[in-house]
Structures are given as C-alpha cells and as structure tokens.
Design a protein around this motif. Structure first.
Motif, mmCIF file in Angstrom:
data_model
loop_
_atom_site.group_PDB
_atom_site.id
_atom_site.type_symbol
_atom_site.label_atom_id
_atom_site.label_comp_id
_atom_site.label_asym_id
_atom_site.label_seq_id
_atom_site.Cartn_x
_atom_site.Cartn_y
_atom_site.Cartn_z
ATOM 1 N N MET A 186 5.428 -8.694 11.396
ATOM 2 C CA MET A 186 5.512 -7.432 12.089
ATOM 3 C C MET A 186 4.298 -6.602 11.733
ATOM 4 N N SER A 187 3.811 -5.880 12.679
ATOM 5 C CA SER A 187 2.668 -5.010 12.469
ATOM 6 C C SER A 187 3.022 -3.923 11.465
ATOM 7 N N SER A 188 2.091 -3.610 10.590
ATOM 8 C CA SER A 188 2.354 -2.576 9.589
ATOM 9 C C SER A 188 2.407 -1.191 10.220
ATOM 10 N N THR A 189 1.982 -1.077 11.480
ATOM 11 C CA THR A 189 2.008 0.216 12.149
ATOM 12 C C THR A 189 3.201 0.355 13.090
ATOM 13 N N ALA A 190 4.120 -0.605 13.095
ATOM 14 C CA ALA A 190 5.274 -0.549 13.992
ATOM 15 C C ALA A 190 6.153 0.645 13.636
ATOM 16 N N ARG A 191 6.533 1.391 14.651
ATOM 17 C CA ARG A 191 7.463 2.492 14.444
ATOM 18 C C ARG A 191 8.854 1.920 14.213
ATOM 19 N N LEU A 192 9.674 2.658 13.496
ATOM 20 C CA LEU A 192 11.007 2.192 13.146
ATOM 21 C C LEU A 192 11.916 2.014 14.360
ATOM 22 N N ASP A 193 11.614 2.700 15.472
ATOM 23 C CA ASP A 193 12.473 2.601 16.646
ATOM 24 C C ASP A 193 11.987 1.573 17.662
ATOM 25 N N THR A 194 10.889 0.900 17.381
ATOM 26 C CA THR A 194 10.380 -0.065 18.350
ATOM 27 C C THR A 194 11.214 -1.343 18.339
ATOM 28 N N ALA A 195 11.193 -2.031 19.453
ATOM 29 C CA ALA A 195 11.871 -3.324 19.536
ATOM 30 C C ALA A 195 11.298 -4.272 18.492
ATOM 31 N N GLU A 196 10.007 -4.183 18.249
ATOM 32 C CA GLU A 196 9.346 -5.022 17.238
ATOM 33 C C GLU A 196 10.010 -4.856 15.875
ATOM 34 N N HIS A 197 10.180 -3.631 15.436
ATOM 35 C CA HIS A 197 10.769 -3.355 14.124
ATOM 36 C C HIS A 197 12.236 -3.775 14.085
ATOM 37 N N ILE A 198 12.983 -3.405 15.108
ATOM 38 C CA ILE A 198 14.421 -3.715 15.160
ATOM 39 C C ILE A 198 14.635 -5.226 15.105
ATOM 40 N N ALA A 199 13.912 -5.966 15.936
ATOM 41 C CA ALA A 199 14.087 -7.421 15.988
ATOM 42 C C ALA A 199 13.575 -8.096 14.712
ATOM 43 N N ALA A 200 12.429 -7.660 14.206
ATOM 44 C CA ALA A 200 11.872 -8.277 12.995
ATOM 45 C C ALA A 200 12.829 -8.131 11.822
ATOM 46 N N GLN A 201 13.497 -6.991 11.715
ATOM 47 C CA GLN A 201 14.478 -6.800 10.642
ATOM 48 C C GLN A 201 15.646 -7.764 10.803
ATOM 49 N N ALA A 202 16.170 -7.872 12.021
ATOM 50 C CA ALA A 202 17.310 -8.759 12.273
ATOM 51 C C ALA A 202 16.927 -10.219 12.018
ATOM 52 N N LEU A 203 15.737 -10.607 12.420
ATOM 53 C CA LEU A 203 15.265 -11.977 12.191
ATOM 54 C C LEU A 203 15.082 -12.247 10.699
ATOM 55 N N ALA A 204 14.539 -11.281 9.978
ATOM 56 C CA ALA A 204 14.312 -11.446 8.542
ATOM 57 C C ALA A 204 15.621 -11.660 7.794
ATOM 58 N N GLU A 205 16.702 -11.038 8.267
ATOM 59 C CA GLU A 205 18.011 -11.234 7.641
ATOM 60 C C GLU A 205 18.457 -12.689 7.735
#
Length: 120
Positions: A1-20
């Motif tokens: 995930m990009s270090s500049t991703a905002r917490l509300d972006t689909a990128e951040h939301i999905a990356a967190q779920a995938l990391a779990e």
C-alpha cells in the motif's frame, strides 16, 4: 500500500483486510486508474513476479462510469462495488468475484481461496 494512502481510500480499506489474511498487496496504476495487485509473498518484494498467479482488486460503479477502476479514492456510495480479477501464470484474466462495498470480506476470502488453490 502506498505510504500516502488516506485512511478512507479503497486502497487502505482493502489492504488492511488483505493483511489480516496474510496477503500482501501493492498499488499499481495506468491511464488514470488504480488497483491493488495481490499475490502470495514471493520474496521481500510484495508484488508478484511476472508469470506468477495474482489477483487485481479495484472499486467501480457497475451502473456508472465502467471505465473507471480505482482504489485511490474512497468508496462513494451504494452503487460502488469491489471487483477482483484473477490473473493466471500466462496472464489470462478471469473475473473472480464482484460484491457491494460492505461485502469486502467475501472478496478477500475468494482471493485467498484462489491464490492458495492449485492453478491448473
């Protein structure tokens, strides 16, 4: 995930779920679109190597601008959906799963199942 991703972006939301699920992802983009590339860890680099099966995940509105695929924006409404596309070792793309935004868990499970199943 990009270090500049905002917490509300689909990128951040999905990356967190995938990391779990222990699934690394990286962001890719072209022609104004962006998506996550998900694969089993190959090395210290989280991006799958060429010829390695992987999945591409993005958000789109199936009733709106179907040319837009994006993870760099926040899911914006009830019409947005997650779309996962499986890419085999030959680069052949096949739809894997499409679900409304609240059903990201279904997508992550389908991605994990596909990545951990033998690819024939």
């Amino acid at each position: 995930m990009s270090s500049t991703a905002r917490l509300d972006t689909a990128e951040h939301i999905a990356a967190q779920a995938l990391a779990e699920w222990g699934l690394p992802s990286s962001t890719d983009d072209a022609a104004g679109n962006s998506w996550l590339v998900i694969g089993l860890p190959q090395s210290a680099d989280t991006s799958p190597s060429v010829g390695v099966p992987h999945v591409v995940l993005y958000v789109f509105d199936p009733f709106g601008d179907q040319d837009e695929v994006m993870v760099s924006r926040a899911p914006t409404g009830p019409l947005d959906h997650w779309c996962a596309v499986a890419v085999d070792s030959k680069g052949v793309q096949r739809p894997l799963i499409t679900r409304p935004i609240p059903q990201l868990g279904d997508c992550v499970e389908a991605i994990a199942d596909w990545l951990t199943s033998p690819q024939g």
